[in-house]
Design a protein around this motif. Structure first.
Motif, PDB file in Angstrom:
ATOM      1  N   LYS A   1       1.024  -0.945   0.135  1.00 49.09           N
ATOM      2  CA  LYS A   1      -0.162  -0.172   0.286  1.00 49.09           C
ATOM      3  C   LYS A   1       0.870   0.835   0.171  1.00 49.09           C
ATOM      4  N   THR A   2       1.986   1.286   1.364  1.00 53.10           N
ATOM      5  CA  THR A   2       2.507   2.603   0.954  1.00 53.10           C
ATOM      6  C   THR A   2       3.475   2.709  -0.415  1.00 53.10           C
ATOM      7  N   THR A   3       3.931   1.841  -0.922  1.00 54.92           N
ATOM      8  CA  THR A   3       4.565   1.756  -2.192  1.00 54.92           C
ATOM      9  C   THR A   3       4.191   2.541  -2.827  1.00 54.92           C
ATOM     10  N   THR A   4       2.679   1.632  -2.978  1.00 53.17           N
ATOM     11  CA  THR A   4       1.842   2.575  -4.068  1.00 53.17           C
ATOM     12  C   THR A   4       1.745   3.640  -4.280  1.00 53.17           C
ATOM     13  N   LEU A   5       1.545   4.617  -3.137  1.00 56.31           N
ATOM     14  CA  LEU A   5       0.945   6.110  -2.357  1.00 56.31           C
ATOM     15  C   LEU A   5       2.208   6.849  -2.919  1.00 56.31           C
TER      16      LEU A   5
ATOM     17  N   ALA B   1       1.855  19.980  -6.504  1.00 56.86           N
ATOM     18  CA  ALA B   1       1.109  20.499  -5.653  1.00 56.86           C
ATOM     19  C   ALA B   1       0.241  21.021  -5.152  1.00 56.86           C
ATOM     20  N   ARG B   2      -0.340  21.937  -6.200  1.00 60.12           N
ATOM     21  CA  ARG B   2      -2.396  21.778  -6.186  1.00 60.12           C
ATOM     22  C   ARG B   2      -2.631  21.196  -6.124  1.00 60.12           C
ATOM     23  N   THR B   3      -2.571  20.132  -6.829  1.00 58.50           N
ATOM     24  CA  THR B   3      -3.844  19.601  -7.614  1.00 58.50           C
ATOM     25  C   THR B   3      -3.908  18.567  -6.623  1.00 58.50           C
ATOM     26  N   VAL B   4      -2.981  18.212  -6.053  1.00 59.75           N
ATOM     27  CA  VAL B   4      -2.769  16.957  -4.863  1.00 59.75           C
ATOM     28  C   VAL B   4      -2.213  17.086  -3.337  1.00 59.75           C
ATOM     29  N   GLY B   5      -3.222  17.122  -2.471  1.00 58.59           N
ATOM     30  CA  GLY B   5      -3.002  17.079  -1.057  1.00 58.59           C
ATOM     31  C   GLY B   5      -2.567  15.832  -0.355  1.00 58.59           C
ATOM     32  N   ALA B   6      -2.008  15.632   0.265  1.00 61.89           N
ATOM     33  CA  ALA B   6      -0.876  14.519   0.774  1.00 61.89           C
ATOM     34  C   ALA B   6      -1.034  13.661   2.306  1.00 61.89           C
ATOM     35  N   LEU B   7      -1.302  12.993   2.671  1.00 60.14           N
ATOM     36  CA  LEU B   7      -0.867  13.312   4.139  1.00 60.14           C
ATOM     37  C   LEU B   7      -0.256  11.424   4.029  1.00 60.14           C
ATOM     38  N   LEU B   8       1.115  11.415   4.481  1.00 60.16           N
ATOM     39  CA  LEU B   8       1.071  10.026   4.912  1.00 60.16           C
ATOM     40  C   LEU B   8       1.899   9.860   5.995  1.00 60.16           C
ATOM     41  N   GLU B   9       2.571  10.716   6.509  1.00 61.33           N
ATOM     42  CA  GLU B   9       2.597  10.847   7.283  1.00 61.33           C
ATOM     43  C   GLU B   9       2.955  11.649   8.028  1.00 61.33           C
ATOM     44  N   ALA B  10       2.417  11.958   9.862  1.00 59.35           N
ATOM     45  CA  ALA B  10       2.225  12.889  10.474  1.00 59.35           C
ATOM     46  C   ALA B  10       3.653  13.611  11.187  1.00 59.35           C
ATOM     47  N   ASP B  11       4.688  13.986   9.810  1.00 59.94           N
ATOM     48  CA  ASP B  11       6.180  14.332  11.699  1.00 59.94           C
ATOM     49  C   ASP B  11       6.845  15.407   9.722  1.00 59.94           C
TER      50      ASP B  11
ATOM     51  N   LEU C   1      -7.156  14.331  -2.693  1.00 57.43           N
ATOM     52  CA  LEU C   1      -7.580  13.557  -1.091  1.00 57.43           C
ATOM     53  C   LEU C   1      -6.131  12.329  -1.635  1.00 57.43           C
ATOM     54  N   ILE C   2      -5.139  12.560  -0.938  1.00 55.91           N
ATOM     55  CA  ILE C   2      -4.461  10.896  -0.104  1.00 55.91           C
ATOM     56  C   ILE C   2      -3.988  11.195   0.988  1.00 55.91           C
ATOM     57  N   CYS C   3      -4.562  10.464   1.741  1.00 59.31           N
ATOM     58  CA  CYS C   3      -4.060   9.930   3.327  1.00 59.31           C
ATOM     59  C   CYS C   3      -3.857   8.699   3.516  1.00 59.31           C
ATOM     60  N   ASP C   4      -2.471   8.225   4.442  1.00 59.51           N
ATOM     61  CA  ASP C   4      -1.877   6.866   4.787  1.00 59.51           C
ATOM     62  C   ASP C   4      -2.590   7.984   6.501  1.00 59.51           C
ATOM     63  N   GLU C   5      -3.049   6.241   6.278  1.00 63.77           N
ATOM     64  CA  GLU C   5      -3.810   5.817   8.173  1.00 63.77           C
ATOM     65  C   GLU C   5      -4.029   7.489   8.877  1.00 63.77           C
TER      66      GLU C   5
ATOM     67  N   SER D   1      -5.859   2.775   5.507  1.00 61.13           N
ATOM     68  CA  SER D   1      -6.159   2.332   7.116  1.00 61.13           C
ATOM     69  C   SER D   1      -6.445   1.135   7.484  1.00 61.13           C
ATOM     70  N   HIS D   2      -6.070   0.441   8.622  1.00 60.84           N
ATOM     71  CA  HIS D   2      -6.266  -0.909   9.363  1.00 60.84           C
ATOM     72  C   HIS D   2      -7.327  -0.772   9.563  1.00 60.84           C
ATOM     73  N   LEU D   3      -8.268  -0.012  10.584  1.00 63.33           N
ATOM     74  CA  LEU D   3      -9.285   0.535  10.715  1.00 63.33           C
ATOM     75  C   LEU D   3     -10.952   0.211   9.658  1.00 63.33           C
ATOM     76  N   LEU D   4     -10.932  -1.466  10.047  1.00 58.72           N
ATOM     77  CA  LEU D   4     -11.565  -1.724   8.777  1.00 58.72           C
ATOM     78  C   LEU D   4     -13.258  -1.348   9.229  1.00 58.72           C
ATOM     79  N   ALA D   5     -13.752  -1.508  10.409  1.00 61.29           N
ATOM     80  CA  ALA D   5     -15.028  -0.536  10.762  1.00 61.29           C
ATOM     81  C   ALA D   5     -15.667   0.498  10.216  1.00 61.29           C
ATOM     82  N   GLU D   6     -14.334   1.328  10.967  1.00 61.24           N
ATOM     83  CA  GLU D   6     -14.850   2.470  10.146  1.00 61.24           C
ATOM     84  C   GLU D   6     -14.248   2.626   8.874  1.00 61.24           C
ATOM     85  N   MET D   7     -13.530   1.813   8.212  1.00 65.62           N
ATOM     86  CA  MET D   7     -13.759   2.137   7.199  1.00 65.62           C
ATOM     87  C   MET D   7     -14.795   1.673   5.872  1.00 65.62           C
ATOM     88  N   GLN D   8     -15.771   0.902   7.031  1.00 71.88           N
ATOM     89  CA  GLN D   8     -16.681   0.497   5.963  1.00 71.88           C
ATOM     90  C   GLN D   8     -18.255   1.245   6.502  1.00 71.88           C
ATOM     91  N   GLN D   9     -17.440   2.601   7.362  1.00 70.48           N
ATOM     92  CA  GLN D   9     -18.650   3.436   7.574  1.00 70.48           C
ATOM     93  C   GLN D   9     -18.283   4.808   6.793  1.00 70.48           C
TER      94      GLN D   9
END
Length: 312
Positions: free
Chosen positions: A48-52, A80-90, A158-162, A193-201
């Motif tokens: 997943k992360t490699t793909t992103l 940078a104006r077309t794609v907003g991304a969050l891969l790691e919050a650091d 918008l692309i967000c990892d976890e 995300s790894h939160l499967l129940a949350e993803m379903q919602q």
């Protein structure tokens, strides 16, 4: 600041990445459409992360293409104006305030101080939090700041990892509303995300990968669609009658029919009308978690599944 209105699909076509002799991503193909939230799921090490990172031009593919619309990220007129991304919050300077962190990037993204204050409010970082240095932020606050940075140019993708990492239940509910608002505006939203129940919602559709390959690609509504498990003395005739009445019938083997788009009462009435004896009639509900583990646990099949295939 003007909003971008051009819709951009994410198009992954035959994407492959090898590290040495190991394929981290293996001929991956899927599409993320505008106006929807798409979940990107898989076990650790699935690719997943490699793909992103390939989507964002941070890793070069061995073969295939990862496109935003019809272009590689680096070939977009204003990536940078077309794609907003969050891969790691650091990557935050610990001595900068939250507001100053955003101000550092704002000019390159065509954003001004007014837009900085808008996104700070949007992610729930109040004036006190905005004036504090990042070293004093909790993980959840850092996550909100990372999302604020991704939203600065009001990007159509918008692309967000976890993105839920570090968020409390209220924060997760807030994030759910934020992502839905983006999709409702016609933007393209891809969330891993790894939160499967949350993803379903949260998500409208889901792509599940395992060992670098797609094992499922379809609408999440169909994952949780209730079915009815039926056994009858003349299953073939009951299946034909239910199909004629508009139900979707799957022969599950061992004399079991799984029926969708028809409730237990309709099935019972159809059987009574056709004078077919029913020996079992049980409602079943399915979850994204069940589907995920059925496809990714050791020994699970690797054939890609789509909504069309699983409905047959």
């Amino acid at each position: 600041m003007p909003s971008h209105h051009t819709p951009y699909a994410i198009n992954v076509r035959g994407l492959t990445k090898s590290f040495g002799g190991r394929r981290a991503v293996d001929a991956l193909s899927f599409t993320v459409r505008p106006g929807r939230i798409t979940g990107f799921l898989g076990p650790n090490g699935a690719g997943k992360t490699t793909t992103l990172r390939m989507l964002l031009g941070l890793v070069r593919p061995t073969s295939g293409a990862a496109l935003i619309g019809e272009h590689r990220y680096e070939d977009l007129p204003a990536p940078a104006r077309t794609v907003g991304a969050l891969l790691e919050a650091d990557g935050f300077h610990p001595g900068r305030t939250g507001r100053d962190h955003l101000r550092t990037y704002a000019p390159a993204l065509g954003a001004d101080d007014r837009r900085v204050d808008e996104v700070l409010a949007q992610v729930g970082l109040d004036e006190d939090a905005a004036r504090r240095t990042v070293r004093g932020y909790s993980l959840g606050m850092r996550q909100r700041l990372g999302i604020a940075a991704a939203l600065l140019p009001d990007p159509p993708v918008l692309i967000c990892d976890e993105p839920t990492n570090g968020l409390d239940p209220e924060g997760i509910r807030w994030l759910r509303g934020l992502l839905r608002e983006r999709a409702d505006r016609g933007h393209t939203v891809l969330v891993s995300s790894h939160l499967l129940a949350e993803m379903q919602q949260i998500v409208d559709s889901v792509v599940i990968i395992d060992k670098g390959r797609v094992v499922y690609d379809g609408d999440v509504a169909a994952v949780g669609e209730p079915t009815v498990r039926v056994r009858a003395l003349d299953g073939a005739r009951l299946a034909a009658a239910l199909t004629a009445a508009g139900a979707v019938v799957e022969d599950a083997g061992d004399g079991v029919l799984r029926v969708r788009a028809a409730g237990a009462e309709q099935i019972a009435r159809t059987a009574l009308r056709e004078q077919i004896v029913v020996t079992e009639l049980v409602g079943e509900e399915h979850s994204l978690e069940e589907l995920f583990f059925s496809l990714t646990e050791p020994g699970a099949g690797q054939a890609p599944a789509t909504i069309q295939e699983t409905a047959q």
